[in-house]
Structure formats: structure tokens, C-alpha cells
Design a protein around this motif. Structure first.
Motif, PDB file in Angstrom:
ATOM      1  N   PHE A 261     100.978 -77.155  44.685  1.00  0.00           N
ATOM      2  CA  PHE A 261     100.289 -77.415  45.943  1.00  0.00           C
ATOM      3  C   PHE A 261      99.939 -76.082  46.569  1.00  0.00           C
ATOM      4  O   PHE A 261     100.658 -75.105  46.378  1.00  0.00           O
ATOM      5  CB  PHE A 261     101.205 -78.212  46.887  1.00  0.00           C
ATOM      6  N   SER A 262      98.850 -76.030  47.319  1.00  0.00           N
ATOM      7  CA  SER A 262      98.519 -74.821  48.068  1.00  0.00           C
ATOM      8  C   SER A 262      97.763 -75.214  49.325  1.00  0.00           C
ATOM      9  O   SER A 262      97.243 -76.325  49.432  1.00  0.00           O
ATOM     10  CB  SER A 262      97.684 -73.862  47.217  1.00  0.00           C
ATOM     11  N   GLY A 263      97.719 -74.288  50.261  1.00  0.00           N
ATOM     12  CA  GLY A 263      96.976 -74.548  51.477  1.00  0.00           C
ATOM     13  C   GLY A 263      96.886 -73.321  52.355  1.00  0.00           C
ATOM     14  O   GLY A 263      97.734 -72.437  52.303  1.00  0.00           O
ATOM     15  N   GLY A 264      95.827 -73.284  53.130  1.00  0.00           N
ATOM     16  CA  GLY A 264      95.657 -72.248  54.144  1.00  0.00           C
ATOM     17  C   GLY A 264      96.048 -72.824  55.493  1.00  0.00           C
ATOM     18  O   GLY A 264      95.958 -74.039  55.715  1.00  0.00           O
ATOM     19  N   LEU A 265      96.498 -71.973  56.374  1.00  0.00           N
ATOM     20  CA  LEU A 265      96.949 -72.407  57.694  1.00  0.00           C
ATOM     21  C   LEU A 265      96.022 -71.887  58.783  1.00  0.00           C
ATOM     22  O   LEU A 265      95.418 -70.822  58.635  1.00  0.00           O
ATOM     23  CB  LEU A 265      98.376 -71.905  57.952  1.00  0.00           C
ATOM     24  N   THR A 266      95.929 -72.623  59.870  1.00  0.00           N
ATOM     25  CA  THR A 266      95.173 -72.145  61.019  1.00  0.00           C
ATOM     26  C   THR A 266      95.954 -71.007  61.680  1.00  0.00           C
ATOM     27  O   THR A 266      97.077 -70.714  61.296  1.00  0.00           O
ATOM     28  CB  THR A 266      94.912 -73.288  62.029  1.00  0.00           C
ATOM     29  N   SER A 267      95.362 -70.393  62.687  1.00  0.00           N
ATOM     30  CA  SER A 267      95.987 -69.221  63.311  1.00  0.00           C
ATOM     31  C   SER A 267      97.312 -69.580  63.978  1.00  0.00           C
ATOM     32  O   SER A 267      97.534 -70.733  64.370  1.00  0.00           O
ATOM     33  CB  SER A 267      95.040 -68.606  64.337  1.00  0.00           C
ATOM     34  N   PRO A 268      98.212 -68.599  64.101  1.00  0.00           N
ATOM     35  CA  PRO A 268      99.538 -68.853  64.679  1.00  0.00           C
ATOM     36  C   PRO A 268      99.494 -69.417  66.101  1.00  0.00           C
ATOM     37  O   PRO A 268     100.383 -70.174  66.479  1.00  0.00           O
ATOM     38  CB  PRO A 268     100.210 -67.475  64.682  1.00  0.00           C
TER      39      PRO A 268
ATOM     40  N   SER B 264     106.919 -76.373  72.617  1.00  0.00           N
ATOM     41  CA  SER B 264     106.256 -75.220  73.226  1.00  0.00           C
ATOM     42  C   SER B 264     105.105 -74.765  72.338  1.00  0.00           C
ATOM     43  O   SER B 264     105.129 -74.935  71.122  1.00  0.00           O
ATOM     44  CB  SER B 264     107.251 -74.074  73.448  1.00  0.00           C
ATOM     45  N   ASP B 265     104.098 -74.198  72.964  1.00  0.00           N
ATOM     46  CA  ASP B 265     102.937 -73.697  72.239  1.00  0.00           C
ATOM     47  C   ASP B 265     103.243 -72.357  71.612  1.00  0.00           C
ATOM     48  O   ASP B 265     104.083 -71.600  72.105  1.00  0.00           O
ATOM     49  CB  ASP B 265     101.745 -73.541  73.188  1.00  0.00           C
ATOM     50  N   GLY B 266     102.539 -72.068  70.541  1.00  0.00           N
ATOM     51  CA  GLY B 266     102.653 -70.773  69.900  1.00  0.00           C
ATOM     52  C   GLY B 266     103.613 -70.779  68.740  1.00  0.00           C
ATOM     53  O   GLY B 266     104.336 -71.749  68.523  1.00  0.00           O
ATOM     54  N   PRO B 267     103.627 -69.683  67.993  1.00  0.00           N
ATOM     55  CA  PRO B 267     104.495 -69.625  66.817  1.00  0.00           C
ATOM     56  C   PRO B 267     105.965 -69.570  67.191  1.00  0.00           C
ATOM     57  O   PRO B 267     106.321 -69.188  68.310  1.00  0.00           O
ATOM     58  CB  PRO B 267     104.055 -68.333  66.123  1.00  0.00           C
ATOM     59  N   PHE B 268     106.816 -69.950  66.251  1.00  0.00           N
ATOM     60  CA  PHE B 268     108.262 -69.951  66.458  1.00  0.00           C
ATOM     61  C   PHE B 268     108.776 -68.543  66.697  1.00  0.00           C
ATOM     62  O   PHE B 268     109.564 -68.296  67.586  1.00  0.00           O
ATOM     63  CB  PHE B 268     108.953 -70.567  65.243  1.00  0.00           C
ATOM     64  N   ALA B 269     108.331 -67.614  65.879  1.00  0.00           N
ATOM     65  CA  ALA B 269     108.841 -66.242  65.962  1.00  0.00           C
ATOM     66  C   ALA B 269     107.862 -65.344  66.713  1.00  0.00           C
ATOM     67  O   ALA B 269     106.657 -65.446  66.542  1.00  0.00           O
ATOM     68  CB  ALA B 269     109.071 -65.689  64.563  1.00  0.00           C
ATOM     69  N   GLU B 270     108.393 -64.472  67.535  1.00  0.00           N
ATOM     70  CA  GLU B 270     107.593 -63.445  68.186  1.00  0.00           C
ATOM     71  C   GLU B 270     107.498 -62.283  67.203  1.00  0.00           C
ATOM     72  O   GLU B 270     108.404 -61.469  67.107  1.00  0.00           O
ATOM     73  CB  GLU B 270     108.269 -62.996  69.489  1.00  0.00           C
ATOM     74  N   THR B 271     106.418 -62.247  66.448  1.00  0.00           N
ATOM     75  CA  THR B 271     106.257 -61.238  65.401  1.00  0.00           C
ATOM     76  C   THR B 271     104.787 -60.928  65.218  1.00  0.00           C
ATOM     77  O   THR B 271     103.929 -61.666  65.699  1.00  0.00           O
ATOM     78  CB  THR B 271     106.879 -61.739  64.073  1.00  0.00           C
ATOM     79  N   LYS B 272     104.487 -59.870  64.536  1.00  0.00           N
ATOM     80  CA  LYS B 272     103.099 -59.509  64.260  1.00  0.00           C
ATOM     81  C   LYS B 272     102.639 -60.000  62.892  1.00  0.00           C
ATOM     82  O   LYS B 272     101.485 -59.861  62.550  1.00  0.00           O
ATOM     83  CB  LYS B 272     102.926 -57.995  64.365  1.00  0.00           C
ATOM     84  N   GLU B 273     103.565 -60.543  62.103  1.00  0.00           N
ATOM     85  CA  GLU B 273     103.210 -61.084  60.797  1.00  0.00           C
ATOM     86  C   GLU B 273     103.487 -62.579  60.768  1.00  0.00           C
ATOM     87  O   GLU B 273     104.540 -63.026  61.206  1.00  0.00           O
ATOM     88  CB  GLU B 273     104.002 -60.392  59.691  1.00  0.00           C
ATOM     89  N   HIS B 274     102.522 -63.321  60.257  1.00  0.00           N
ATOM     90  CA  HIS B 274     102.637 -64.775  60.193  1.00  0.00           C
ATOM     91  C   HIS B 274     102.153 -65.246  58.833  1.00  0.00           C
ATOM     92  O   HIS B 274     101.321 -64.608  58.194  1.00  0.00           O
ATOM     93  CB  HIS B 274     101.788 -65.436  61.286  1.00  0.00           C
ATOM     94  N   ILE B 275     102.629 -66.409  58.418  1.00  0.00           N
ATOM     95  CA  ILE B 275     102.156 -67.001  57.175  1.00  0.00           C
ATOM     96  C   ILE B 275     100.743 -67.534  57.408  1.00  0.00           C
ATOM     97  O   ILE B 275     100.501 -68.288  58.349  1.00  0.00           O
ATOM     98  CB  ILE B 275     103.097 -68.120  56.690  1.00  0.00           C
ATOM     99  N   ALA B 276      99.824 -67.110  56.557  1.00  0.00           N
ATOM    100  CA  ALA B 276      98.425 -67.526  56.676  1.00  0.00           C
ATOM    101  C   ALA B 276      98.080 -68.626  55.676  1.00  0.00           C
ATOM    102  O   ALA B 276      97.125 -69.364  55.870  1.00  0.00           O
ATOM    103  CB  ALA B 276      97.511 -66.320  56.460  1.00  0.00           C
ATOM    104  N   GLY B 277      98.856 -68.731  54.615  1.00  0.00           N
ATOM    105  CA  GLY B 277      98.623 -69.732  53.582  1.00  0.00           C
ATOM    106  C   GLY B 277      99.723 -69.627  52.548  1.00  0.00           C
ATOM    107  O   GLY B 277     100.601 -68.772  52.647  1.00  0.00           O
ATOM    108  N   PHE B 278      99.669 -70.501  51.547  1.00  0.00           N
ATOM    109  CA  PHE B 278     100.764 -70.517  50.584  1.00  0.00           C
ATOM    110  C   PHE B 278     100.367 -71.258  49.322  1.00  0.00           C
ATOM    111  O   PHE B 278      99.396 -72.014  49.295  1.00  0.00           O
ATOM    112  CB  PHE B 278     102.001 -71.188  51.186  1.00  0.00           C
ATOM    113  N   TRP B 279     101.141 -71.006  48.300  1.00  0.00           N
ATOM    114  CA  TRP B 279     101.119 -71.782  47.062  1.00  0.00           C
ATOM    115  C   TRP B 279     102.548 -72.234  46.796  1.00  0.00           C
ATOM    116  O   TRP B 279     103.493 -71.486  47.044  1.00  0.00           O
ATOM    117  CB  TRP B 279     100.717 -70.930  45.856  1.00  0.00           C
ATOM    118  N   VAL B 280     102.709 -73.419  46.280  1.00  0.00           N
ATOM    119  CA  VAL B 280     103.970 -73.849  45.681  1.00  0.00           C
ATOM    120  C   VAL B 280     103.653 -73.959  44.197  1.00  0.00           C
ATOM    121  O   VAL B 280     102.717 -74.667  43.800  1.00  0.00           O
ATOM    122  CB  VAL B 280     104.457 -75.207  46.235  1.00  0.00           C
ATOM    123  N   ILE B 281     104.410 -73.202  43.398  1.00  0.00           N
ATOM    124  CA  ILE B 281     104.155 -73.190  41.962  1.00  0.00           C
ATOM    125  C   ILE B 281     105.452 -73.485  41.211  1.00  0.00           C
ATOM    126  O   ILE B 281     106.537 -73.381  41.786  1.00  0.00           O
ATOM    127  CB  ILE B 281     103.569 -71.836  41.502  1.00  0.00           C
TER     128      ILE B 281
END
Length: 117
Positions: free
Chosen positions: A44-51, A67-84
Motif C-alpha cells: 500500500f502507498s499514499g501521499g498525505l495532505t499538509s500537516p 485539536s487542529d494541527g499536527p501531533f508533534a511540534e516539529t519541522k519535519e512531517h510525514i508527507a507520504g509512505f509505502w508499506v512494502i
């Protein structure tokens, strides 16, 4: 066969790819998806909308809070993924190398044994 998560990272503040660069990334990741499917590695794979589109749901003491916004206060976020699925970590890293060449940094993590049952 073990399953692995290959996650693509978006770095806040990094230069935004041009439309041409974005289209190249989409073409290359499409080819990788096709190759993974042909090799029997793709699950499976997919791209994600903005954090900033994220909603965090928490349950504490029986009360649900959202609450709105990403879980972690960080400058790096997951943008997409593959499960292989691969025979081993070396095979997963080989796929990750191709993915990183197409779209940037890739984090490789195996699923735990309970998830693979």
C-alpha cells in the motif's frame, strides 16, 4: 516476509519544488510503485495532505479532546509512505534508496512482530 514502512519526509522551510520537479517526482514514484507491484513487494502507498490539515484526537480520563494541527511540534512531517513486504531489511533499504532518489529523505522502519501475524 516482513513488512516495512518507508516514510517520505517533508521539511518545513525547505524550498518548495517547482511544478516541473513535482511532476518528475510523481512520475518517478509511479514507476517505483509499478516496479514494487511487479516484484510483489508493494502492499500500500499514499501521499498525505499538509500537516496543518491534521486533527489530533486524545482521550484522557474518559474525555475526548480534539485539536487542529499536527501531533508533534516539529519541522519535519510525514508527507507520504509505502508499506512494502520484503525478505529482509537489506531488500527494504534497496527500495528506500530508489524512493529517496525520487522524492527525498526516506525513513525505513520494520513493523513489529505482532503486526505481522
Amino acid at each position: 516476509m516482513k513488512q516495512y514502512l518507508l516514510s517520505v519526509h517533508f521539511v518545513e522551510g525547505a524550498p518548495t519544488p517547482s511544478d516541473e520537479e513535482t511532476q518528475t517526482m510523481f512520475r518517478e514514484t509511479g514507476r517505483i510503485n509499478d516496479d514494487m507491484q511487479a516484484a510483489g513487494a508493494w502492499v500500500f502507498s499514499g501521499g498525505l495532505t499538509s500537516p496543518d490539515s491534521a486533527t489530533v484526537v486524545r482521550v484522557e480520563n474518559g474525555t475526548t479532546a480534539m485539536s487542529d494541527g499536527p501531533f508533534a511540534e516539529t519541522k519535519e512531517h510525514i508527507a507520504g509512505f509505502w508499506v512494502i513486504k520484503c525478505a529482509d531489511l537489506d531488500a527494504a533499504l534497496a527500495w528506500a534508496e530508489r524512493c529517496a532518489a525520487a522524492c527525498g529523505p526516506i525513513e525505513v522502519r520494520p513493523f513489529d512482530d505482532l503486526s505481522q501475524a
